[in-house]
Write an enzyme that holds these catalytic residues in place. Structure first.
Site, PDB file in Angstrom:
ATOM      1  N   GLY A  45       0.834  -1.200   0.000  1.00  0.00           N
ATOM      2  CA  GLY A  45       0.000   0.000   0.000  1.00  0.00           C
ATOM      3  C   GLY A  45       0.867   1.247   0.000  1.00  0.00           C
ATOM      4  O   GLY A  45       2.056   1.190   0.323  1.00  0.00           O
ATOM      5  N   GLY A  47       0.790   5.439   1.202  1.00  0.00           N
ATOM      6  CA  GLY A  47       0.130   6.565   1.847  1.00  0.00           C
ATOM      7  C   GLY A  47       0.696   7.838   1.222  1.00  0.00           C
ATOM      8  O   GLY A  47       1.406   7.786   0.219  1.00  0.00           O
ATOM      9  N   ALA A  50       4.623   7.567   2.638  1.00  0.00           N
ATOM     10  CA  ALA A  50       5.466   6.376   2.551  1.00  0.00           C
ATOM     11  C   ALA A  50       4.789   5.296   1.721  1.00  0.00           C
ATOM     12  O   ALA A  50       3.585   5.359   1.451  1.00  0.00           O
ATOM     13  CB  ALA A  50       5.728   5.850   3.966  1.00  0.00           C
ATOM     14  N   LYS A  64       8.080  -0.350   5.727  1.00  0.00           N
ATOM     15  CA  LYS A  64       7.542   0.975   5.413  1.00  0.00           C
ATOM     16  C   LYS A  64       8.691   1.902   5.055  1.00  0.00           C
ATOM     17  O   LYS A  64       9.555   2.182   5.888  1.00  0.00           O
ATOM     18  CB  LYS A  64       6.742   1.523   6.608  1.00  0.00           C
ATOM     19  CG  LYS A  64       6.195   2.935   6.377  1.00  0.00           C
ATOM     20  CD  LYS A  64       5.128   3.318   7.378  1.00  0.00           C
ATOM     21  CE  LYS A  64       4.637   4.739   7.133  1.00  0.00           C
ATOM     22  NZ  LYS A  64       3.505   5.111   7.993  1.00  0.00           N
ATOM     23  N   ASP A 148      -5.340  11.503  12.406  1.00  0.00           N
ATOM     24  CA  ASP A 148      -5.198  11.034  11.017  1.00  0.00           C
ATOM     25  C   ASP A 148      -5.777   9.621  10.840  1.00  0.00           C
ATOM     26  O   ASP A 148      -5.273   8.838  10.047  1.00  0.00           O
ATOM     27  CB  ASP A 148      -3.714  11.078  10.622  1.00  0.00           C
ATOM     28  CG  ASP A 148      -3.510  11.132   9.113  1.00  0.00           C
ATOM     29  OD1 ASP A 148      -4.321  11.803   8.441  1.00  0.00           O
ATOM     30  OD2 ASP A 148      -2.577  10.497   8.611  1.00  0.00           O
TER      31      ASP A 148
HETATM   32  N1  LIG Z   1       1.980  -3.048   8.983  1.00  0.00           N
HETATM   33  C1  LIG Z   1       1.353  -3.102   7.809  1.00  0.00           C
HETATM   34  N2  LIG Z   1       0.956  -4.285   7.264  1.00  0.00           N
HETATM   35  C2  LIG Z   1       0.328  -4.329   6.073  1.00  0.00           C
HETATM   36  N3  LIG Z   1       0.041  -3.245   5.323  1.00  0.00           N
HETATM   37  C3  LIG Z   1       0.391  -2.026   5.788  1.00  0.00           C
HETATM   38  C4  LIG Z   1       1.063  -1.889   7.051  1.00  0.00           C
HETATM   39  N4  LIG Z   1       1.303  -0.571   7.259  1.00  0.00           N
HETATM   40  C5  LIG Z   1       0.800   0.064   6.185  1.00  0.00           C
HETATM   41  N5  LIG Z   1       0.252  -0.784   5.293  1.00  0.00           N
HETATM   42  C6  LIG Z   1      -0.393  -0.439   4.005  1.00  0.00           C
HETATM   43  O1  LIG Z   1       0.330   0.618   3.408  1.00  0.00           O
HETATM   44  C7  LIG Z   1      -0.486   1.803   3.277  1.00  0.00           C
HETATM   45  C8  LIG Z   1       0.361   3.039   3.557  1.00  0.00           C
HETATM   46  O2  LIG Z   1       0.899   2.977   4.880  1.00  0.00           O
HETATM   47  P1  LIG Z   1       0.755   4.208   5.886  1.00  0.00           P
HETATM   48  O3  LIG Z   1       1.413   3.789   7.159  1.00  0.00           O
HETATM   49  O4  LIG Z   1      -0.667   4.629   5.966  1.00  0.00           O
HETATM   50  O5  LIG Z   1       1.619   5.336   5.148  1.00  0.00           O
HETATM   51  P2  LIG Z   1       1.558   6.947   5.308  1.00  0.00           P
HETATM   52  O6  LIG Z   1       2.207   7.287   6.634  1.00  0.00           O
HETATM   53  O7  LIG Z   1       2.288   7.476   4.128  1.00  0.00           O
HETATM   54  O8  LIG Z   1       0.105   7.315   5.280  1.00  0.00           O
HETATM   55  C9  LIG Z   1      -1.658   1.580   4.230  1.00  0.00           C
HETATM   56  O9  LIG Z   1      -2.812   2.263   3.791  1.00  0.00           O
HETATM   57  C10 LIG Z   1      -1.822   0.062   4.183  1.00  0.00           C
HETATM   58  O10 LIG Z   1      -2.551  -0.305   3.014  1.00  0.00           O
HETATM   59 MG   LIG Z   2      -1.488   6.525   6.081  1.00  0.00          MG
END
Ligand SMILES: Nc1ncnc2c1ncn2[C@@H]1O[C@H](COP(=O)(O)OP(=O)(O)O)[C@@H](O)[C@H]1O
Ligand SMILES: [Mg+2]
Length: 239
Positions: A45, A47, A50, A64, A148
């Site tokens: 995924g 965001g 990241a 991440k 958030d």
């Molecule tokens: N620990 C995890 N296990 C599986 N998927 C994850 C995990 N952390 C994040 N993701 C996936 O990655 C995406 C982006 O991560 P996120 O932490 O939300 O990034 P940002 O800080 O850029 O928003 C999430 O929406 C999810 O789909």
């Molecule tokens: Mg996020």
């Protein structure tokens, strides 16, 4: 997770992912783009700050990687330290910096974000909402400020709710995202969609997302809300 497994995953990440992966974050209000993923790695995924990857040789681990220039990595580590062990949250096994990129090794959470559930018409049971509520209360008891918490940062996993992104929990000030999502669940989802959910087109979801941001911004400008800047330096932005 044993230490040898984490050390293996660090090696794999620093040698095969970070030197080659290409990430572009042109605008902190939109998801990071990943034009090139090294072979063997899969994108879990993205965001607005990241992108998160997995590799079959690093079982149970989600990597991440923060886009160059996007902050928040140290604070996210600190939040995981404060959260300790809770079933609705991941765990941070390691934090590092290599090939000019900051990264975290997190426990992999398997599930579908609530945003994707709506896109795909996957039913969202009430238990998920209750679990996330409980998890946010737990974070507050640990001195954190859950912020958030929107549809891309929470997941449905085997009928239960998980929180995947805790990077803003050290920020101060109120954030109504989760309360707004919960209100939409109770007022729109439960009466109209829960019995027979259908896929909601991406343009509707993105329209709601932009509309939500616009409404929040307008209400802040008119002084209805006093929401301080988050890590983007702007208020009302999600990541
Ligand atoms: N620990 C995890 N296990 C599986 N998927 C994850 C995990 N952390 C994040 N993701 C996936 O990655 C995406 C982006 O991560 P996120 O932490 O939300 O990034 P940002 O800080 O850029 O928003 C999430 O929406 C999810 O789909
Ligand atoms: Mg996020």
């Amino acid at each position: 997770m044993n230490e040898a497994k984490v050390a293996e995953a660090v090696k794999l990440t620093e040698q095969t992912l970070l030197p080659e992966v290409e990430m572009i974050s042109a605008d902190p209000r939109h998801p990071v783009e990943v034009p090139y993923i090294p072979s063997g790695w899969k994108l879990l995924g993205a965001g607005n700050y990241a992108a998160v990857f997995e590799h079959p040789e690093a079982e149970g681990i989600a990597v991440k990687v923060y886009a160059p220039g996007r902050p928040g990595w140290e604070r996210e580590c600190e939040v995981y330290g404060k959260l300790g062990n809770h079933p609705a949250y991941a765990v941070c096994y390691h934090a590092g910096f290599a090939a000019e990129k900051h990264y975290l090794l997190l426990k992999k959470l398997s599930g579908k974000t609530l945003y994707n559930c709506l896109l795909e018409g996957t039913p969202i049971p009430e238990q998920v909402i209750a679990d996330i509520d409980e998890a946010l209360e737990y974070a507050r008891l640990r001195g954190l400020n859950p912020r958030d918490v929107h549809g891309k940062n929470v997941m449905l996993s085997k009928g239960r709710g998980l929180v995947v992104d805790v990077s803003d929990f050290l920020e101060e000030g109120p954030c109504t995202m989760w309360d707004d999502l919960k209100a939409a669940y109770e007022r729109i989802y439960t009466p109209f969609l829960s019995k027979r959910p259908f896929p909601i087109p991406v343009w509707v979801m993105e329209g709601v997302r932009s509309g939500y941001r616009w409404i929040r911004k307008t209400s802040e400008l008119s002084g209805k809300e006093d929401e301080p800047a988050d890590r983007t330096g702007n208020s009302g932005h999600e990541h």
